[in-house]
Motif scaffolding. Structure first.
Motif, PDB file in Angstrom:
ATOM      1  N   VAL A  32      76.764  48.659  94.008  1.00 48.68           N
ATOM      2  CA  VAL A  32      77.140  47.650  94.988  1.00 48.68           C
ATOM      3  C   VAL A  32      77.639  48.300  96.273  1.00 48.68           C
ATOM      4  O   VAL A  32      77.277  47.888  97.390  1.00 48.68           O
ATOM      5  N   ARG A  33      78.459  49.329  96.145  1.00 48.20           N
ATOM      6  CA  ARG A  33      78.986  50.015  97.320  1.00 48.20           C
ATOM      7  C   ARG A  33      77.884  50.695  98.114  1.00 48.20           C
ATOM      8  O   ARG A  33      77.906  50.695  99.348  1.00 48.20           O
ATOM      9  N   THR A  34      76.903  51.251  97.436  1.00 44.46           N
ATOM     10  CA  THR A  34      75.794  51.915  98.139  1.00 44.46           C
ATOM     11  C   THR A  34      75.031  50.937  99.011  1.00 44.46           C
ATOM     12  O   THR A  34      74.745  51.210 100.186  1.00 44.46           O
ATOM     13  N   VAL A  35      74.687  49.790  98.444  1.00 41.32           N
ATOM     14  CA  VAL A  35      73.945  48.784  99.215  1.00 41.32           C
ATOM     15  C   VAL A  35      74.806  48.248 100.363  1.00 41.32           C
ATOM     16  O   VAL A  35      74.316  48.063 101.490  1.00 41.32           O
ATOM     17  N   ALA A  36      76.078  47.991 100.100  1.00 41.12           N
ATOM     18  CA  ALA A  36      76.960  47.454 101.142  1.00 41.12           C
ATOM     19  C   ALA A  36      77.132  48.446 102.288  1.00 41.12           C
ATOM     20  O   ALA A  36      77.147  48.051 103.462  1.00 41.12           O
ATOM     21  N   ARG A  37      77.246  49.723 101.981  1.00 40.13           N
ATOM     22  CA  ARG A  37      77.400  50.717 103.041  1.00 40.13           C
ATOM     23  C   ARG A  37      76.150  50.808 103.903  1.00 40.13           C
ATOM     24  O   ARG A  37      76.235  50.958 105.127  1.00 40.13           O
ATOM     25  N   LEU A  38      74.982  50.711 103.284  1.00 44.37           N
ATOM     26  CA  LEU A  38      73.744  50.727 104.070  1.00 44.37           C
ATOM     27  C   LEU A  38      73.679  49.531 105.010  1.00 44.37           C
ATOM     28  O   LEU A  38      73.262  49.653 106.177  1.00 44.37           O
ATOM     29  N   GLU A  39      74.071  48.373 104.506  1.00 46.42           N
ATOM     30  CA  GLU A  39      74.031  47.164 105.335  1.00 46.42           C
ATOM     31  C   GLU A  39      75.039  47.242 106.476  1.00 46.42           C
ATOM     32  O   GLU A  39      74.730  46.875 107.622  1.00 46.42           O
ATOM     33  N   LEU A  40      76.244  47.708 106.187  1.00 46.38           N
ATOM     34  CA  LEU A  40      77.289  47.759 107.213  1.00 46.38           C
ATOM     35  C   LEU A  40      76.959  48.785 108.294  1.00 46.38           C
ATOM     36  O   LEU A  40      77.293  48.582 109.465  1.00 46.38           O
ATOM     37  N   ARG A  41      76.341  49.886 107.929  1.00 42.19           N
ATOM     38  CA  ARG A  41      75.972  50.875 108.935  1.00 42.19           C
ATOM     39  C   ARG A  41      74.976  50.313 109.933  1.00 42.19           C
ATOM     40  O   ARG A  41      75.051  50.598 111.135  1.00 42.19           O
ATOM     41  N   GLN A  42      74.063  49.496 109.459  1.00 41.14           N
ATOM     42  CA  GLN A  42      73.112  48.874 110.376  1.00 41.14           C
ATOM     43  C   GLN A  42      73.800  47.894 111.317  1.00 41.14           C
ATOM     44  O   GLN A  42      73.445  47.808 112.500  1.00 41.14           O
ATOM     45  N   ARG A  43      74.797  47.178 110.825  1.00 39.80           N
ATOM     46  CA  ARG A  43      75.485  46.204 111.677  1.00 39.80           C
ATOM     47  C   ARG A  43      76.373  46.897 112.699  1.00 39.80           C
ATOM     48  O   ARG A  43      76.477  46.463 113.844  1.00 39.80           O
ATOM     49  N   ILE A  44      77.059  47.964 112.275  1.00 39.66           N
ATOM     50  CA  ILE A  44      77.970  48.650 113.194  1.00 39.66           C
ATOM     51  C   ILE A  44      77.206  49.282 114.345  1.00 39.66           C
ATOM     52  O   ILE A  44      77.687  49.346 115.485  1.00 39.66           O
ATOM     53  N   ARG A  45      76.002  49.749 114.082  1.00 45.93           N
ATOM     54  CA  ARG A  45      75.209  50.378 115.140  1.00 45.93           C
ATOM     55  C   ARG A  45      74.660  49.372 116.137  1.00 45.93           C
ATOM     56  O   ARG A  45      74.210  49.753 117.209  1.00 45.93           O
ATOM     57  N   SER A  46      74.697  48.105 115.791  1.00 49.93           N
ATOM     58  CA  SER A  46      74.140  47.076 116.669  1.00 49.93           C
ATOM     59  C   SER A  46      75.115  46.753 117.800  1.00 49.93           C
ATOM     60  O   SER A  46      76.310  46.531 117.577  1.00 49.93           O
ATOM     61  N   THR A  47      74.616  46.740 119.024  1.00 49.38           N
ATOM     62  CA  THR A  47      75.443  46.387 120.182  1.00 49.38           C
ATOM     63  C   THR A  47      75.808  44.908 120.166  1.00 49.38           C
ATOM     64  O   THR A  47      76.897  44.515 120.580  1.00 49.38           O
ATOM     65  N   ARG A  48      74.909  44.079 119.681  1.00 48.82           N
ATOM     66  CA  ARG A  48      75.179  42.638 119.631  1.00 48.82           C
ATOM     67  C   ARG A  48      76.364  42.328 118.725  1.00 48.82           C
ATOM     68  O   ARG A  48      77.086  41.360 118.960  1.00 48.82           O
ATOM     69  N   TRP A  49      76.576  43.152 117.712  1.00 53.16           N
ATOM     70  CA  TRP A  49      77.698  42.956 116.814  1.00 53.16           C
ATOM     71  C   TRP A  49      79.017  43.122 117.553  1.00 53.16           C
ATOM     72  O   TRP A  49      79.941  42.315 117.404  1.00 53.16           O
ATOM     73  N   VAL A  50      79.123  44.154 118.365  1.00 52.19           N
ATOM     74  CA  VAL A  50      80.346  44.406 119.130  1.00 52.19           C
ATOM     75  C   VAL A  50      80.556  43.311 120.169  1.00 52.19           C
ATOM     76  O   VAL A  50      81.678  42.810 120.360  1.00 52.19           O
ATOM     77  N   ILE A  51      79.480  42.914 120.820  1.00 52.31           N
ATOM     78  CA  ILE A  51      79.591  41.856 121.837  1.00 52.31           C
ATOM     79  C   ILE A  51      80.038  40.549 121.192  1.00 52.31           C
ATOM     80  O   ILE A  51      80.855  39.799 121.757  1.00 52.31           O
ATOM     81  N   SER A  52      79.532  40.262 119.993  1.00 51.14           N
ATOM     82  CA  SER A  52      79.923  39.024 119.300  1.00 51.14           C
ATOM     83  C   SER A  52      81.408  39.026 118.964  1.00 51.14           C
ATOM     84  O   SER A  52      82.091  38.004 119.116  1.00 51.14           O
ATOM     85  N   LEU A  53      81.928  40.163 118.514  1.00 52.80           N
ATOM     86  CA  LEU A  53      83.352  40.245 118.191  1.00 52.80           C
ATOM     87  C   LEU A  53      84.221  40.059 119.429  1.00 52.80           C
ATOM     88  O   LEU A  53      85.236  39.357 119.393  1.00 52.80           O
ATOM     89  N   VAL A  54      83.822  40.682 120.528  1.00 53.37           N
ATOM     90  CA  VAL A  54      84.598  40.544 121.771  1.00 53.37           C
ATOM     91  C   VAL A  54      84.568  39.103 122.261  1.00 53.37           C
ATOM     92  O   VAL A  54      85.604  38.539 122.646  1.00 53.37           O
TER      93      VAL A  54
END
Length: 383
Positions: A32-54
């Motif tokens: 479970v942790r392996t799959v979750a880490r792969l998914e989170l790394r893709q989201r963190i690298r996304s610029t839209r993710w940071v813009i959405s949080l701001v």
């Protein structure tokens, strides 16, 4: 001449066992942790993710400031509790809008990109892939809740909201976000196109948060009607006859008990439609408002959390057996509030129904991810 292996004193040589395919429901924290880490790394690298949080933080901050300016004008409403209620509902509203985008494309999006098969041919089970994707989307949605935490602390510092209420509300917010993510995950595994799963998830969210209110209002006339009840009211006919005889002005008569046909709204028959609403769950689980603030002034029940809490409980209580239209001996606020507080809470039933939907979404996702599959939808990309 054939010689048996036992006679030579050796054991028969056997080839090394081939690695077996993982079971459908095999579940380990490492997978479970392996799959979750792969998914989170893709989201963190996304610029839209940071813009959405701001953008999320700026919108919540603006709403908090406006709520504080408005509620501080009248201390009777309790600035702190009113701020907290509006912030919680606004965060829940935005969370219900954002969470479907985090999980509704988790499976069919990877399948369309050709990366899902790479996970399926590993030793990861279908359950580990589904739960890992759910965990990643839930943690991503909790980031929006973390952004709003400073504003919730501001409302807590303003007063009127106990700490236990804050903890309870935050926990239920996190659970409701997980429910929406699980529903989106199920639709992502059910449909081939990402647009279809996103629309279905938003329809499910709208059904829980909006359509339940609409159905409650539309079905109320179906379960209500005219009934014979004792009504304590003014004797209008006697007062009108006395005014006509004397030729003077109409003087209200004394209140008496009459047995009449009156319209009775049986809200106790359909209150459960409101119990599954996410906003009702959060509001009903929060402890009632304190009677007075730190200065000893009456706070009242004008904050949104208390209005929803006592409104739903009043609907669950149903209509009174008799109706008092004169209000000569009205119930005091404390006694009426105590009667509603004595009712068993409704939020456990609503939360249980939502959790069943979440479990159904996860089970559906696991079944659609299991390999080998007997049948694939037309146009499904395998690799």
């Amino acid at each position: 001449m054939s010689v048996r292996t036992e006679e030579l004193g050796g054991a028969p040589s056997r080839p090394d066992p081939a690695p077996t395919a993982p079971g459908t429901w095999g579940l380990t924290w490492h997978g479970v942790r392996t799959v979750a880490r792969l998914e989170l790394r893709q989201r963190i690298r996304s610029t839209r993710w940071v813009i959405s949080l701001v953008a999320f933080g700026l919108v919540v901050g603006a709403v908090t400031l406006l709520t504080w300016l408005v509620s501080d004008l009248d201390p009777a409403f309790g600035a702190g509790r009113t701020m907290f209620g509006f912030i919680v509902f606004f965060v829940l509203f935005l969370g219900l809008l954002v969470s479907p985008t985090l999980s509704a494309t988790a499976i069919n999006g990877d399948r369309a990109a050709g990366t899902l098969a790479t996970l399926q041919v590993t030793l990861l089970s279908a359950a580990e892939i589904a739960v890992g994707k759910l965990l990643a989307s839930w943690l991503a949605s909790l980031a929006f809740l973390a952004v709003s935490s400073p504003f919730l602390l501001w409302a807590l510092a303003t007063g009127g909201t106990p700490v236990v209420a804050v903890v309870t509300t935050l926990a239920l917010l996190a659970v409701m976000l997980a429910v929406v993510c699980a529903i989106g995950l199920g639709f992502s595994a059910l449909t081939t196109r990402t647009a279809g799963s996103s629309v279905l998830t938003y329809v499910a969210v709208a059904t829980l948060s909006v359509l339940t209110l609409v159905v409650f209002g539309l079905t109320l006339p179906l379960v209500s009607g005219e009934e014979t009840q004792q009504v304590y009211r003014e004797d209008w006919r006697a007062a009108e006859a006395a005014a006509l005889e004397s030729g003077g002005e109409y003087v209200p008569g004394e209140c008496e008990w009459f047995e009449e046909e009156v319209y009775v709204a049986h809200t106790e028959r359909t209150w459960w439609l409101l119990a599954v609403n996410p906003f009702v769950i959060v509001a009903d689980a929060m402890p009632g408002a304190p009677e007075t603030d730190t200065q000893g002034q009456y706070v009242g029940e004008g904050d949104p959390m208390s209005l929803i809490r006592y409104g739903v409980r009043q609907a669950r209580l149903g209509p009174p057996e008799t109706q008092d239209w004169c209000y000569e001996q009205p119930l005091t606020q404390d006694s009426g509030r105590a009667e509603l507080d004595a009712l068993s809470p409704a939020w456990p039933w609503g939360l249980g129904a939502n959790l069943l939907l979440a479990v159904g979404g996860v089970v559906l996702a696991v079944r659609r991810l299991r390999i080998p599959q007997d049948r694939l939808p037309q146009g499904t990309r395998v690799a």
